[in-house]
Design a protein around this motif. Structure first.
Motif, short mmCIF file in Angstrom:
data_model
loop_
_atom_site.label_atom_id
_atom_site.label_comp_id
_atom_site.label_asym_id
_atom_site.label_seq_id
_atom_site.Cartn_x
_atom_site.Cartn_y
_atom_site.Cartn_z
N ASN A 183 -1.75 -5.15 0.02
CA ASN A 183 -3.06 -4.93 -0.76
C ASN A 183 -3.62 -6.31 -1.35
OD1 ASN A 183 -4.93 -3.55 -1.90
ND2 ASN A 183 -3.55 -1.91 -2.81
N ASP A 184 -3.81 -7.26 -0.54
CA ASP A 184 -4.33 -8.43 -1.01
C ASP A 184 -5.77 -8.59 -0.97
OD1 ASP A 184 -2.15 -10.08 -1.75
OD2 ASP A 184 -1.79 -10.83 0.31
N THR A 185 -6.44 -9.19 -1.81
CA THR A 185 -7.99 -9.43 -1.76
C THR A 185 -8.20 -10.34 -0.58
OG1 THR A 185 -7.92 -9.28 -4.16
CG2 THR A 185 -9.92 -10.11 -3.05
N PRO A 186 -9.12 -10.12 0.46
CA PRO A 186 -9.57 -10.76 1.57
C PRO A 186 -9.90 -12.09 0.84
CG PRO A 186 -10.25 -8.63 1.69
CD PRO A 186 -9.79 -8.78 0.50
N HIS B 62 -0.87 -9.23 11.36
CA HIS B 62 0.14 -9.12 12.51
C HIS B 62 1.35 -9.98 12.24
CE1 HIS B 62 -3.32 -7.28 14.31
NE2 HIS B 62 -2.68 -6.65 15.13
N PHE C 227 -10.80 -9.91 11.97
CA PHE C 227 -11.14 -8.46 12.02
C PHE C 227 -12.56 -8.14 11.78
CE2 PHE C 227 -6.88 -9.41 10.54
CZ PHE C 227 -6.31 -8.91 11.52
N GLU C 228 -13.50 -8.99 11.87
CA GLU C 228 -14.99 -8.56 11.88
C GLU C 228 -15.64 -8.22 13.16
OE1 GLU C 228 -17.13 -11.64 10.11
OE2 GLU C 228 -16.23 -11.48 8.05
N LEU D 81 2.86 1.59 3.54
CA LEU D 81 2.52 0.85 4.72
C LEU D 81 3.41 -0.53 5.11
CD1 LEU D 81 -1.41 0.81 4.66
CD2 LEU D 81 0.28 2.53 5.03
N PHE E 189 0.74 -4.56 6.47
CA PHE E 189 -0.12 -4.33 5.40
C PHE E 189 0.24 -4.74 4.11
CE2 PHE E 189 -0.17 -1.37 8.60
CZ PHE E 189 -1.40 -1.16 9.25
N VAL F 161 -5.61 -11.31 4.27
CA VAL F 161 -6.15 -10.28 4.86
C VAL F 161 -5.38 -8.93 4.59
CG1 VAL F 161 -8.00 -10.75 6.62
CG2 VAL F 161 -5.55 -10.89 7.15
N PRO F 162 -5.75 -7.84 4.27
CA PRO F 162 -5.01 -6.79 3.91
C PRO F 162 -4.10 -6.49 4.98
CG PRO F 162 -7.32 -5.90 3.64
CD PRO F 162 -7.27 -7.35 3.86
N MET F 163 -4.62 -6.73 6.37
CA MET F 163 -3.89 -6.16 7.34
C MET F 163 -3.68 -7.28 8.33
SD MET F 163 -5.00 -3.42 10.16
CE MET F 163 -5.60 -4.60 11.22
N LYS G 286 1.60 -4.62 13.53
CA LYS G 286 0.54 -4.89 12.22
C LYS G 286 1.45 -4.60 10.90
CE LYS G 286 -3.63 -3.23 14.20
NZ LYS G 286 -4.12 -2.03 15.23
N PHE H 35 0.83 -1.11 -0.08
CA PHE H 35 0.13 0.09 -0.04
C PHE H 35 0.92 1.02 -0.03
CE2 PHE H 35 -3.03 -2.70 2.24
CZ PHE H 35 -4.17 -2.54 1.67
N TYR H 36 0.56 2.18 -0.90
CA TYR H 36 1.34 3.49 -0.72
C TYR H 36 0.52 4.67 -0.41
CZ TYR H 36 5.75 1.64 -2.40
OH TYR H 36 6.95 0.89 -2.36
#
Lengths: 704, 360
Positions: free
Chosen positions: B211-214, B223, B349-350, B181, B209, B219-221, B207, B173-174
């Motif tokens: 930019n992956d499709t969940p 740990h 993350f829900e 990120l 990050f 997941v895009p974020m 954390k 991610f930029y």
């Protein structure tokens, strides 16, 4: 990448079963994800690391098998040295200049095209490939097209070298020019898509126009068709970065570009060309004709030295010099020199990933197997350290969990539409900036391009999620970073600050019981926040009535700790509730945890226990308008009434018998002397003075 | 006289019948209490100081002396009998009342006790704290740093130059200002070495990050925990021993580990580390079926590791001819998913409380 077990056996003798082979290769760093049956064959599905482009072919894997088993490669065709010896004397070979003398190939961009070979094959018959060839291609996941195209694919999978066959008669002036594309040039590629080229892209052209995007895909019009008679076979080496950039720009990635951008073996071109020529002549009935090899940008030989001591340092065990030589030579490294304390090896042309001593150590380690590495614990060093704030944060989390709060973790990027909705905690946002927040170029989650300046949007999303799933009694908290711009300068790091936020809604629940004891209110959240501050060992906190953007008027407060403004608490405004479709009151609080943690933990100081008993008076006052408990308490403390030892809140009552803005506030006064036991009369006297004082100062009347 | 006593007894018996013929099966607690009160009155009436029998006793003076002894005996006998009947009735009623009360006040001791609902820490927090405890006890310092980094710390310093496939492969991610990120916590290696110098032992949870499709495994974020140990004479054996040690402390003494060669730009040599599956104990079979978490292999892939690349050391001003070190990194979500058999890491993350409340 798929490798056929039978095909591999054509290249090297293998005594292992496909499964044993897969395990052996995996343990040497070439991860096999699965072994699948394919007719009388097996397919090994590899998940290779990005550095091992040399293994993107059967030859590449065969070389690894050789290193692991010691068996020799059995190539039925020329090895590169023999091939180049032959071409040295044959045809129109010229490797010094940028162009072949007869003009068949001209390289105008030797910085992007290091080497280019072309072979003319005449009188081919384009038709369906023989069954064995089709099966082999299917095993590695390729679709058969026609014999010429299939052979180029076949050789790529066998030797790792991508190549392209042109219909020679479709090339204007029957020649090739390798140059940068010109502005505005277009080409329709084999996938029948019209593509715009630019000056950064390398194109394979005929005398007039691009006929292929170098290393990526051939052109549609110059491609092999049923009517093709004469073929020009291109086998070349292109600059890796150039291929990668062009592939990204065109959003076109192919088996060829995948290999070129990771690096192919520049010394393998002639062998690959010869192999394809041999197969074309055999299968498509062509006749090999002229061959040129233009090689303007020579690869320089790389030698890397290795000290056995370095192996001991990095791996923790010794390897004999003879063993080092044996392993590296099996992998194709040639011993160049031997010094008193080390050796020097020439890196084979196919290994783009080896350039330093540590790389050679890894080669030895992986061939010997990582099982050989012992387990040791480094000598002790010193005491470990937590983050300085960890203990207080753990206290905070434990306290919150004990009070019934579940911990949430939300994504750090949120929808930018939240910007205007929430009041951001004090002193985070620099209001003077044009762009106050941090924005992402793009996000995989639709619209979520804002790096959150508040935790509340995430918590409210969580509330909505839970409501939608039928859970209406919620207590959630989150501890996490928020972001805001520090200044306008390009490249300036933004502010990252850790906040702490809470949300409560619904009823107060008991463990294991279905019905709430009652609905939550402002004071439940305030109590939780006060308990949190206590867990963090903070100095005194104050709650000052204040209108806050995202909170309901009259039920919101600014939170101050040790005199510093740190955040807000209150009931979510009706406007925001409506956006989220909340139909029950929701209470939120958000504070600047990082700032709070800057306060030294307040340590308790012992107070001597009282010696004499106290006398208690509970008094109800009729309070009006804007007089609040904190004001009363503060003013009494300031007045320092004699013997008044404690002021406590008892109850606030709003009833039918009271006028609209009137409330009955009951306060408990505790009287105590440190010198003697007070008499009722003394207490009564102090109490009366207090009542008089409050009546005078605030105009509030004693009810009873 | 005898007649008089006889009369008294008859009167008593007539009135006493109500207490003798109680239908306990139909008697309510309040009726029983009423009867009890009546019985007390009845007792006073028939055996008290003003009762007929008490009166009768006074008549002894009028009895001829030679009959007095007999009269006395019969009066006492009558009194004793009446009292005993009353006491029996009293006991019956009292027992009935006590039993009824006990029956009525008997609790259902299986009902949940009274306590406020407690909350739950996020499984990621629980795991992170456990891991921090283990490493702190092994002499590591917990470090953390920026989540928004520049390309130098996110890539260049980690020996991932522009154009490197690893730099392309990670969907970074930029921000609009050209910052990244962080795509791995390895950034903290650099920051910490710059700050603390060497020798150094740190872990850096945090954390990251991408930019992956969940999907269930992306997941895009998420740990990561990064570990770094640089000192004189640190070898891959120390790496293997350290990884084995902390995994045994986390998953149990029987845990085995293995390393497989791999590739990361910031380590050389590099390895993946796996641990024996904690469900099937490395056998690949659980309850006669192919074990799910390890897909029947007996091994769980946990993370990457290796010897710190000399370029990374040089970038931090550390001389690789004097110092060597190891680094490792792994994802907490993945480890959590393995540990608790969670088949979809998006759940982390829900913030669905039905999910969160399963962890302690």
């Amino acid at each position: 990448m798929n490798i056929s077990y039978n095909w591999l056996k054509d290249l090297i003798e293998i005594e292992l079963s496909p499964y044993e082979l897969a395990e052996k290769l995996t343990n040497a760093g070439l991860a096999v994800d699965s072994v699948e049956r394919f007719g009388d064959d097996y397919v090994l599905v590899f998940d290779l690391t990005s550095n091992r482009s040399d293994c993107l072919s059967h030859l590449g894997i065969a070389r690894e098998v050789k290193a692991l088993t010691g068996k020799e490669l059995k190539l039925s065709y020329n090895d590169p040295e023999v091939a180049s010896a032959r071409t040295e004397t044959a045809d129109n070979l010229e490797t010094k200049l940028n162009a072949s003398p007869c003009g068949l190939v001209t390289i105008e961009a030797p910085d992007l095209c290091y080497r280019f070979t072309a072979r003319i094959i005449k009188n081919v018959k384009v038709e369906k490939s023989p069954e064995w060839l089709i099966r082999r291609l299917e095993a590695v996941g390729e679709r058969a097209i026609n014999n010429i195209a299939d052979i180029t694919n076949y050789v790529m999978h066998e030797l790792g070298q991508p190549m392209h066959a042109f219909d020679l008669d479709k090339l204007t002036e029957n020649r090739i020019v390798v140059r940068r594309a010109r502005k505005g040039e277009k080409i329709k590629t084999l996938d029948e898509v019209e593509r715009n080229l630019d000056e950064t892209m390398l194109a394979i052209c005929d005398a007039e126009k691009p006929v292929a995007v170098a290393g990526i895909m051939g052109g549609f019009h110059s491609g092999i068709s049923e009517n093709t008679k004469n073929v020009l076979l291109e086998v070349a080496y292109f600059d890796r970065n150039s291929i990668r950039q062009t592939s990204r720009k065109l959003k076109l990635s192919t088996e060829a570009s995948y290999r070129f951008e990771r690096g192919v073996d520049i010394e393998n071109l002639i062998r690959a060309s010869d192999r394809a020529t041999e197969l074309i002549c055999e299968i498509a009935g062509g006749e090999a004709d002229a061959f040129v090899d233009v090689y303007p940008t020579k690869r320089s030989e790389l030698a890397v030295s290795l000290r056995p001591q370095k192996i001991k340092t990095l791996l923790g065990y010794d390897v004999e010099v003879e063993e080092i030589k044996r392993i590296l030579s099996l992998l194709g490294f040639k011993l160049k020199d031997e010094f008193s304390n080390g050796l020097s090896f020439v890196v084979p042309s196919w290994r783009h990933d080896v350039s330093i001593e540590e790389d050679l150590v890894e080669e030895i380690a992986r061939i010997l197997g990582y099982d050989r590495i012992q387990e040791e614990i480094p000598p002790s060093f010193g005491a470990g350290e937590y983050q300085p704030s960890e203990e207080r944060k753990r206290n905070l989390r434990k306290t919150l969990a004990n009070m019934g709060f579940d911990e949430a973790i939300s994504y750090s990027f949120i929808d930018a539409s939240h910007d205007a909705r929430f009041e951001i905690v004090p002193n985070l946002v620099n209001e003077n900036l044009q762009e106050k927040f941090i924005t992402l170029m793009d996000s995989i989650i639709e619209g979520a391009v804002r790096m959150r300046p508040t935790l509340l949007s995430g918590l409210l999303d969580a509330v909505r999620t839970n409501f939608n799933r039928g859970e209406r009694n919620l207590k959630l908290f989150e501890i996490g970073r928020v972001f805001a711009a520090f200044d306008d300068k390009e490249g300036a790091f933004p502010i990252e600050r850790e906040l702490f936020a809470m949300v409560i809604t619904g009823g107060l629940m008991l463990e294991g019981r279905a019905l709430p004891t009652r609905e939550v209110d402002f004071y439940d959240l305030k109590g939780a926040l006060e308990a949190s501050f206590e867990a963090l060992q903070l100095p005194f906190c104050e709650f000052v009535e204040k209108d806050i953007k995202h909170l309901r008027k009259g039920q919101s407060a600014l939170v101050k700790v040790g005199g510093k403004e740190v955040g807000y608490i209150g009931r979510l405004s009706d406007g925001i509730s409506e956006i989220y479709k909340f139909r029950q009151p929701v209470f939120v609080a958000e504070v600047d945890l990082q700032t709070l943690l800057e306060f030294e933990p307040v340590k308790p100081i012992y107070q001597p226990l009282p010696i004499y008993p106290s006398i208690i008076r509970d008094t109800a006052f009729l309070v009006k308008g804007n007089v609040n408990f904190a004001q009363i308490k503060e003013s009494l403390e300031k007045e320092a009434f004699q013997n008044l030892s404690k002021i406590e809140f008892v109850e606030l009552y709003q009833g039918k018998e009271l006028a609209g803005d009137e409330r009955s506030l009951t306060i408990r006064f505790e009287f105590r002397s440190n010198e003697k036991t007070l008499t009722e009369e003394e207490a009564e006297e102090s109490h009366n003075r207090i009542v008089e004082f409050l009546e005078e100062k605030f105009g509030i009347r004693k009810r009873f | 006289m005898r007649e008089k006593i006889q009369k008294i007894r008859e009167n008593f018996e007539l009135e006493f019948r109500q207490f003798q013929e109680i239908d306990f099966l139909r008697l309510s607690l309040s009726d029983a209490e009423g009867l009890m009160r009546n019985l007390q009155e009845f007792k006073a009436k028939h055996t008290g100081k003003k009762s007929e029998i008490a009166e009768a006793k006074k008549l002894i003076k009028e009895i001829p002396p030679e009959e007095r002894a007999e009269f006395g005996r019969s009066v006492q006998e009558a009194e004793r009998q009446m009292l005993s009947l009353i006491q029996e009735a009293e006991k019956r009623l009292k027992d009935f009342i006590a039993e009824t009360k006990i029956r009525r006040e008997t609790l259902d001791v299986t009902i949940p006790g009274f306590r406020w609902r407690t909350g739950h820490l996020h499984p990621i927090t629980i795991l992170r704290q456990k891991i921090e405890d283990i490493f702190v006890s092994m002499g590591y310092a917990v470090e953390d740093d920026r989540e928004i980094e520049n390309d130098y710390y996110n890539f260049d310093a980690l020996n991932i130059p522009e154009g490197h496939p690893a730099r392309e492969a990670q969907d970074t991610f930029y921000t609009t200002k050209g910052l990244a990120l962080r795509s791995q916590t390895s950034t903290v290696q650099i920051r910490a070495m710059e700050r603390r110098g060497v020798p150094i032992r740190i872990i850096a949870p945090g954390k990251v990050f991408r930019n992956d499709t969940p999907d269930p495994t992306h997941v895009p974020m998420f740990h990561q925990v990064e570990g770094l140990c640089v000192d004189k004479g640190i070898s891959m054996a120390h790496l293997k021993g350290t990884v084995a040690e902390w995994l045994r402390r986390l998953f149990g003494k029987e845990t085995k580990i293995r390393m497989r060669p791999s590739y990361f730009p910031f380590t050389e040599p590099s390895a993946e580390f796996d641990c024996s599956c904690f469900k099937c104990s490395g056998t690949g079979i659980f309850q006669d079926e192919k074990c799910r978490p390890c897909k029947g292999t007996g091994w769980i892939e946990l993370g990457g590791c290796g010897m710190v690349h000399p370029n990374v050391l040089k970038n931090c001003g550390v001389n690789p001819e004097i110092y060597s070190g190891f680094a490792f990194g792994f994802g907490l979500e993945r480890m959590c998913a393995m540990l608790y058999s969670i088949d979809d890491i998006r759940l982390m993350f829900e913030n669905d409380i039905r999910f969160l409340r399963q962890f302690r």
